[in-house]
Write an enzyme that holds these catalytic residues in place. Sequence first.
Site, PDB file in Angstrom:
ATOM      1  N   HIS A  34      39.264  38.710  50.850  1.00 30.81           N
ATOM      2  CA  HIS A  34      40.319  37.861  50.301  1.00 30.81           C
ATOM      3  C   HIS A  34      41.053  38.641  49.221  1.00 30.81           C
ATOM      4  CE1 HIS A  34      42.122  33.884  49.587  1.00 30.81           C
ATOM      5  NE2 HIS A  34      42.185  34.262  48.310  1.00 30.81           N
ATOM      6  N   ASP A  36      44.111  38.575  46.501  1.00 33.79           N
ATOM      7  CA  ASP A  36      45.009  37.714  45.726  1.00 33.79           C
ATOM      8  C   ASP A  36      46.176  38.521  45.184  1.00 33.79           C
ATOM      9  OD1 ASP A  36      43.678  35.144  45.816  1.00 33.79           O
ATOM     10  OD2 ASP A  36      42.104  36.060  44.606  1.00 33.79           O
ATOM     11  N   HIS A  68      46.494  36.462  50.157  1.00 33.45           N
ATOM     12  CA  HIS A  68      46.846  35.180  49.547  1.00 33.45           C
ATOM     13  C   HIS A  68      47.990  35.425  48.574  1.00 33.45           C
ATOM     14  CE1 HIS A  68      45.377  31.629  46.810  1.00 33.45           C
ATOM     15  NE2 HIS A  68      46.550  31.384  47.378  1.00 33.45           N
ATOM     16  N   GLY A 144      45.148  31.730  39.483  1.00 37.27           N
ATOM     17  CA  GLY A 144      45.636  32.707  38.530  1.00 37.27           C
ATOM     18  C   GLY A 144      44.551  33.618  37.999  1.00 37.27           C
ATOM     19  N   GLY A 147      36.648  33.262  37.698  1.00 37.71           N
ATOM     20  CA  GLY A 147      35.645  32.836  36.731  1.00 37.71           C
ATOM     21  C   GLY A 147      35.786  31.425  36.200  1.00 37.71           C
ATOM     22  N   ASP A 173      38.521  27.962  47.458  1.00 41.88           N
ATOM     23  CA  ASP A 173      38.648  29.150  46.616  1.00 41.88           C
ATOM     24  C   ASP A 173      38.663  28.720  45.154  1.00 41.88           C
ATOM     25  OD1 ASP A 173      39.276  31.514  45.359  1.00 41.88           O
ATOM     26  OD2 ASP A 173      41.246  31.737  46.282  1.00 41.88           O
ATOM     27  N   GLY A 174      37.642  29.176  44.397  1.00 44.93           N
ATOM     28  CA  GLY A 174      37.590  28.887  42.968  1.00 44.93           C
ATOM     29  C   GLY A 174      36.270  28.280  42.559  1.00 44.93           C
ATOM     30  N   GLY A 175      35.482  29.036  41.815  1.00 45.82           N
ATOM     31  CA  GLY A 175      34.201  28.522  41.356  1.00 45.82           C
ATOM     32  C   GLY A 175      33.180  28.340  42.468  1.00 45.82           C
ATOM     33  N   GLY A 195      34.131  35.284  44.504  1.00 47.02           N
ATOM     34  CA  GLY A 195      34.310  36.552  43.814  1.00 47.02           C
ATOM     35  C   GLY A 195      33.226  36.810  42.797  1.00 47.02           C
TER      36      GLY A 195
END
Length: 218
Positions: A34, A36, A68, A144, A147, A173-175, A195
Amino acid sequence: MSQTIRISPSLLSLPEDQVKPWVKKIDGKVDSFHIDVMDNQFVPNYTMERFAPPFIAQLKTKSEKHVHLMTELPSKYYNTYFEAGASLIIFHHEAVKNPTLEIRAIQNFGIKAGISIKPATPASVLDEYLEHVDFVLIMTVEPGFGGQSFMPDQLAKVKAIRAIRPDLDIAVDGGITPETAKQCLLAGANVLVAGNAIFNQPDPMAALERFNQLKKTN
């Protein structure tokens, strides 16, 4: 859920000098990478030089490359990222006027088109496009930066979209950690973008294996 579970490590979590080594190390052991791409306008971060098309083209991978685009006017970049080897390009609903045209523009290259929405955007805005798009990405943090803490209230969007398209690839996607991933899979997601939960762990390979174990238990 009928879709295969896929793991997509986010390269944003890696230091610049570690991207190529890690891609080489885990290529073929993950379903996709992925990537970004941020313009510091649509989101408050800038990675357009770091993940520029020439650099992405240098990543010769067996695993798919998912780009992305967290940018204004994403259509400006479709051709160059296609030429760099992207197998999927994701744009944001909030950044375009006519998502149908964006989907067609990407698919005309012979690759998959994805659409993403931020946490404040309701899933219902996607309803008319779900018939045509190949991939939906639900942001489970504000896009953006890596973490951030997982936002469980976003899982209702996954459920709503899965109810409409049982066969669609739905990513979160995220956390995303092995723990929050379980919630996402139960809601109907099948692509896990992670990530920090992989690369910022004492043993990244062991962390990746914990995600791969989820593929065996679901």
